[in-house]
Scaffold this active site. Structure first.
Site, mmCIF file in Angstrom:
data_model
loop_
_atom_site.group_PDB
_atom_site.id
_atom_site.type_symbol
_atom_site.label_atom_id
_atom_site.label_comp_id
_atom_site.label_asym_id
_atom_site.label_seq_id
_atom_site.Cartn_x
_atom_site.Cartn_y
_atom_site.Cartn_z
ATOM 1 C CB SER A 270 36.842 86.173 -72.885
ATOM 2 O OG SER A 270 35.492 86.238 -72.498
ATOM 3 C CE LYS A 271 32.199 79.228 -68.488
ATOM 4 N NZ LYS A 271 31.826 78.891 -67.097
#
Length: 500
Positions: A270-271
């Site tokens: 996940s960014k």
């Protein structure tokens, strides 16, 4: 069966490599370099090193709408930071350039003409409105949205008339109902009839730019790419690419698709959690070689002996071990704990190198000065090196050493009110501390308790005074822990300074 499959893969690779292999990393300049991209670049680089081949960097920017300014420079900088250099590419050139697709438009125009002439491709004049209607109707009927190949049946006369009239058009590839088969170097045998789920794909857009699928095939052929190692998301497109190779009469390279990289629990990276961008790891204080080794610990491809512990390996050592047939086809699960261990090992390694240790010391000194710009600091080379040698078993990044928890390591006590210092007691304590053996937290705690009782001073008062002369900070770790972290020598220095 699995072993036989692996052995056949090895034989296939050896038979194909009559000359030095050529591999490539071909990112799109749509933003940051992510961990999956770094893994792809790394594995291609290691394959090239291990087989004395060439590693090419190519920028695939055919979709100009998604291009982000400065991303090419950022991609190259991230790769170089990680120690992944190319033999040919945008920054250094080469005999197969240009290495940016938007600079190769004439090459694509020349090659698309070949497919138009041999009947493998045709011009399509369908409007975007018609294509949208096709998609909408497909959704309504619960069928797969795909182009209906309408313009494939246009006569030469109709095509010429539309071109003469200036009707906008793209160029599509004629798919055949042909189940293409290939041996994936990682997944084994793959067979797929792309025409079942797709209509004729666009090769050249109406703006004169090629699509990924066309430019990819043309560039790989003209650049002499022998092995394509890329993400598994492109596996479904490989049979389409094979059809394009066949239409040209070109020999395709060997293909190997790398599995997805996921978190330890199987969830996507996940960014938001900052576990995607290479830049995020760099900003968190992760060293390049640590991140490279971390990636190799997930998904196979290397000789990691169970129970042998983690060993930090150089790029050349990784290349010597790297074997495509040892890569797992299952998603590569990352273990964050291993990243910390790799970074610890890299700090230790740098400390053992005379030149790199000086750089490491300077780096930590700069971090301390930036974090505590107004404080009276103890950041001499000797002190910083001693702290680093002590810290290698305790911290994973240099940033941890500039947290409030460890501020006392750097901040020297400011001038304080002498009325708060009982020099007579401190002199006695220096005597007890000098003779204390062993010097650990357990014995320090007992020493402090015994000193408080023997000298009839309340324990909190003693702690307050010692904390003041040791760090000048109002709070932090316990005095015993602080003295243990500072070490006997540094603790005695600070207490003796209060006696001056």
């Amino acid at each position: 069966m699995k072993l036989l499959q692996r052995l056949s893969m090895c034989s296939l690779i050896r038979c194909f490599m009559t000359d030095a292999p050529r591999v490539r990393f071909a990112p799109s300049p749509t933003g940051y370099l992510h961990l999956g991209g770094l893994r792809t670049a790394l594995y291609n680089k290691l394959f090239a090193i291990s087989h004395k081949g060439s590693f090419i960097l190519r920028i695939e920017d055919t979709d100009q709408t998604r291009k982000i300014q400065g991303s090419v420079e950022a991609l190259i900088a991230d790769l170089e930071w990680a120690g992944i250099t190319c033999d040919e590419g945008p920054s250094i050139g080469g005999r197969n350039g240009p290495y940016i697709q938007s600079e190769r438009l004439d090459i694509y125009k020349q090659n698309i003409t070949k497919l138009l002439e041999n009947g493998s491709a045709y011009r399509c004049f369908c409007t975007e409105r018609r294509l949208n209607l096709l998609r909408r109707d497909a959704v309504r009927s619960y069928s797969i949205p795909k182009y209906d190949n309408r313009c494939r049946n246009l006569s030469s006369k109709e095509t010429k008339e539309k071109i003469t009239a200036g009707t906008p058009n793209c160029i599509r590839f004629k798919l055949t109902s042909d189940c293409q088969y290939f041996e994936d170097l990682i997944f084994g045998g793959i067979a797929y009839d792309v025409s079942i789920n797709e209509g004729d794909p666009v090769l050249m857009k109406s703006d004169g730019f090629p699509t990924y699928h066309f430019a990819n095939v043309v560039d790989d052929h003209l650049m002499g790419i022998t092995h394509v190692l890329r993400g598994v998301e492109w596996q479904i497109s490989t049979t389409k690419h094979l059809l394009i190779y066949r239409a040209f009469g070109w020999k395709p390279p060997l293909f190997g698709h790398l599995p997805l990289i996921v978190n330890a629990d199987g969830t996507k990276l996940s960014k938001r959690q900052k576990d995607v961008k290479v830049e995020d790891y760099r900003l968190k204080g992760v060293f390049p070689l640590a991140l490279v080794n971390y990636i190799t610990l997930a998904g196979g491809g290397f000789d990691h002996v169970p129970g042998a512990g983690i060993m930090l390996k150089s790029m050349d050592e990784l290349a010597q071990e790297f074997q495509i047939n040892k890569i797992s086809s299952h998603p590569s699960r990352l273990n964050p704990d291993l990243l910390g261990e790799c970074n610890k090992l890299e700090i230790k390694r740098r400390l053992q190198n005379e030149i790199e240790s000086l750089t490491l010391i300077s780096q930590l000194q700069q971090l301390v000065k930036k974090t505590y710009p107004l404080e009276n600091l103890n950041i001499s080379d000797d002190h910083v090196k001693n702290v680093l040698e002590w810290a290698t078993a305790r911290i994973a990044t240099l940033d941890e050493l500039i947290s409030i928890k460890y501020a006392f390591l750097w901040i020297l006590p400011s001038k304080y009110n002498q009325s708060e210092i009982n020099k007579q007691l401190l002199e006695k304590f220096v005597h007890d501390l000098e003779s204390l053996k062993p010097y650990d937290q357990t014995h320090l705690k007992q020493c402090l308790r015994d000193f408080s009782t023997k000298n009839n001073i309340k324990f909190p008062m003693l702690m307050k005074m010692l904390r003041l002369v040791l760090s000048g900070l109002p709070e932090g770790p316990s005095v015993a822990e602080m003295m243990h972290l500072l070490g006997k020598h540094q603790s005695l220095i600070r207490i003796r300074e209060a006696l001056q």
